[in-house]
Design an enzyme around this catalytic site. Sequence first.
Site, PDB file in Angstrom:
ATOM      1  CG  ASP A  69      -0.363  -0.233   2.450  1.00  0.00           C
ATOM      2  OD1 ASP A  69       0.917  -0.578   2.660  1.00  0.00           O
ATOM      3  OD2 ASP A  69      -0.993  -0.971   3.387  1.00  0.00           O
TER       4      ASP A  69
ATOM      5  CG  ASP B  52      -9.104  -0.593  11.567  1.00  0.00           C
ATOM      6  OD1 ASP B  52      -8.018  -1.188  11.244  1.00  0.00           O
ATOM      7  OD2 ASP B  52      -9.233   0.457  10.966  1.00  0.00           O
TER       8      ASP B  52
ATOM      9  CG  HIS C 156      -5.940  -1.819   8.618  1.00  0.00           C
ATOM     10  ND1 HIS C 156      -6.007  -0.490   9.258  1.00  0.00           N
ATOM     11  CD2 HIS C 156      -4.705  -2.110   8.800  1.00  0.00           C
ATOM     12  CE1 HIS C 156      -4.778  -0.236   9.757  1.00  0.00           C
ATOM     13  NE2 HIS C 156      -3.814  -1.069   9.193  1.00  0.00           N
TER      14      HIS C 156
ATOM     15  CD  GLU D 216      -8.403   1.352   7.556  1.00  0.00           C
ATOM     16  OE1 GLU D 216      -8.633   0.663   8.429  1.00  0.00           O
ATOM     17  OE2 GLU D 216      -7.770   2.472   7.853  1.00  0.00           O
TER      18      GLU D 216
HETATM   19  C1  F6R Z   1       1.345  -1.427   5.801  1.00  0.00           C
HETATM   20  C2  F6R Z   1       0.229  -2.410   6.353  1.00  0.00           C
HETATM   21  C3  F6R Z   1      -0.728  -2.303   7.595  1.00  0.00           C
HETATM   22  C4  F6R Z   1       0.061  -2.591   8.770  1.00  0.00           C
HETATM   23  C5  F6R Z   1      -0.982  -2.202  10.000  1.00  0.00           C
HETATM   24  C6  F6R Z   1      -0.029  -2.432  11.080  1.00  0.00           C
HETATM   25  O1  F6R Z   1       1.974  -1.766   4.880  1.00  0.00           O
HETATM   26  O2  F6R Z   1       0.171  -3.147   5.713  1.00  0.00           O
HETATM   27  O3  F6R Z   1      -1.797  -3.212   7.331  1.00  0.00           O
HETATM   28  O4  F6R Z   1       0.487  -3.813   8.727  1.00  0.00           O
HETATM   29  O5  F6R Z   1      -1.463  -0.983   9.869  1.00  0.00           O
HETATM   30  O6  F6R Z   1       0.786  -1.476  11.350  1.00  0.00           O
HETATM   31  P1  F6R Z   1       1.807  -1.669  12.491  1.00  0.00           P
HETATM   32  O7  F6R Z   1       2.750  -3.000  12.063  1.00  0.00           O
HETATM   33  O8  F6R Z   1       2.871  -0.344  12.309  1.00  0.00           O
HETATM   34  O9  F6R Z   1       1.096  -2.032  13.812  1.00  0.00           O
END
Ligand code: F6R
Length: 261
Positions: free
Chosen positions: A67, A136, A138, A143
Site C-alpha cells: 500500500d 481495527d 485492517h 479498512e
Molecule cells: C502497511 C500495512 C498495514 C500495517 C498495519 C499494522 O503496509 O499493511 O496493514 O501492517 O497498519 O501496522 P503496525 O505494524 O505499524 O502496527
Amino acid sequence: MEVVILDSPHQAALLAAESVRALISRQSQAVLGLATGSSPLALYAELIRRHEAGELSFSGVKAFTLDEYVGLPAGHAESYREVIRRELEVHVDFAPDAVQGPNAQAADLAQACAQYENAIIAAGGVDLQILGIGTDGHIAFNEPGSSLNSLTRVKTLTAQTRKDNARFFHDDIDAVPALCLTQGLGTIQRARHLVLLATGEAKAAAVAAMVEGPLSASCPASVLQLHPHATVLLDEAAASSLHNGDYYREVWSAKPKWQGL
Ligand code: F6R
C-alpha cells in the site's frame, strides 16, 4: 489457518525469516509481498543479517509492497515505498526495479491501481505475502467494510488508523494522509502463502476477531480464514484474547519442525 504463539516478537521474526529463506532457497526467482509499519521491522532486520552473513540473496527476487499513502511528496520519509527502501532494499541485493509499489503520484490513480494488479500478475503472483494487522482489523489498508474480493484501489483511512500511524508523523494526526492506495483483499488472497505478524497487547482484540470471529468485512483480516495457506505469528500479548490458545500451542509443539510454516 496456522496460529503460532511465540515467547517474543523476536522469535516471530526469526520464524518468518526462516520461511522467506526456505522459499528463496527452493525458488531463487520468488516473488515477495512486503508490508510496512512496525510489525515486519524485526523480520527485515533478520533478513538483512542473513544476507550480510552470506546466507540469503535477493538477486533473483521480485517484491511488491502492499500500500501507499496518497498526498505525500515523492521520496517523503514516511511514504511506504521509501520505508521499504530504507528498512530492507538498500541493505540487500535486489536487482534495480525489482521492488515495486503502487504509484500514488499518478495523475490517474484508478489506472495506476489497475497497472499494479497487472504487474503482480505479470510477475507470476506473490509467493509469500508478509502482513501486519491494524487495531481495527485492517490488513494492508483495507479498512472495515472493504469487499472481501476487492482489488488494488483508493481507500480512505479510518480515524483509528490515522491515530495509530500518527507516531510516524511526529504524533500529528493531521499530517497522516487520509487517502491511500492499497492492494485489495482479493489481491492479497491470490498470494500463495500469507504470513501475518502481530505482537503486543494493542493487537489482541483484532487478532481474536481475525482468527476466531466471524468471516466479515467488518474485520477485513478475517479473510485469512478463507486462505488455504495462512500463517499467523503472534507473541503472547497479541494472543492473549484467543479462546483456543492452548490448542494452537499444542498443535505447534507437536508439529515436526522440518515441515516449516
Ligand atoms: C502497511 C500495512 C498495514 C500495517 C498495519 C499494522 O503496509 O499493511 O496493514 O501492517 O497498519 O501496522 P503496525 O505494524 O505499524 O502496527
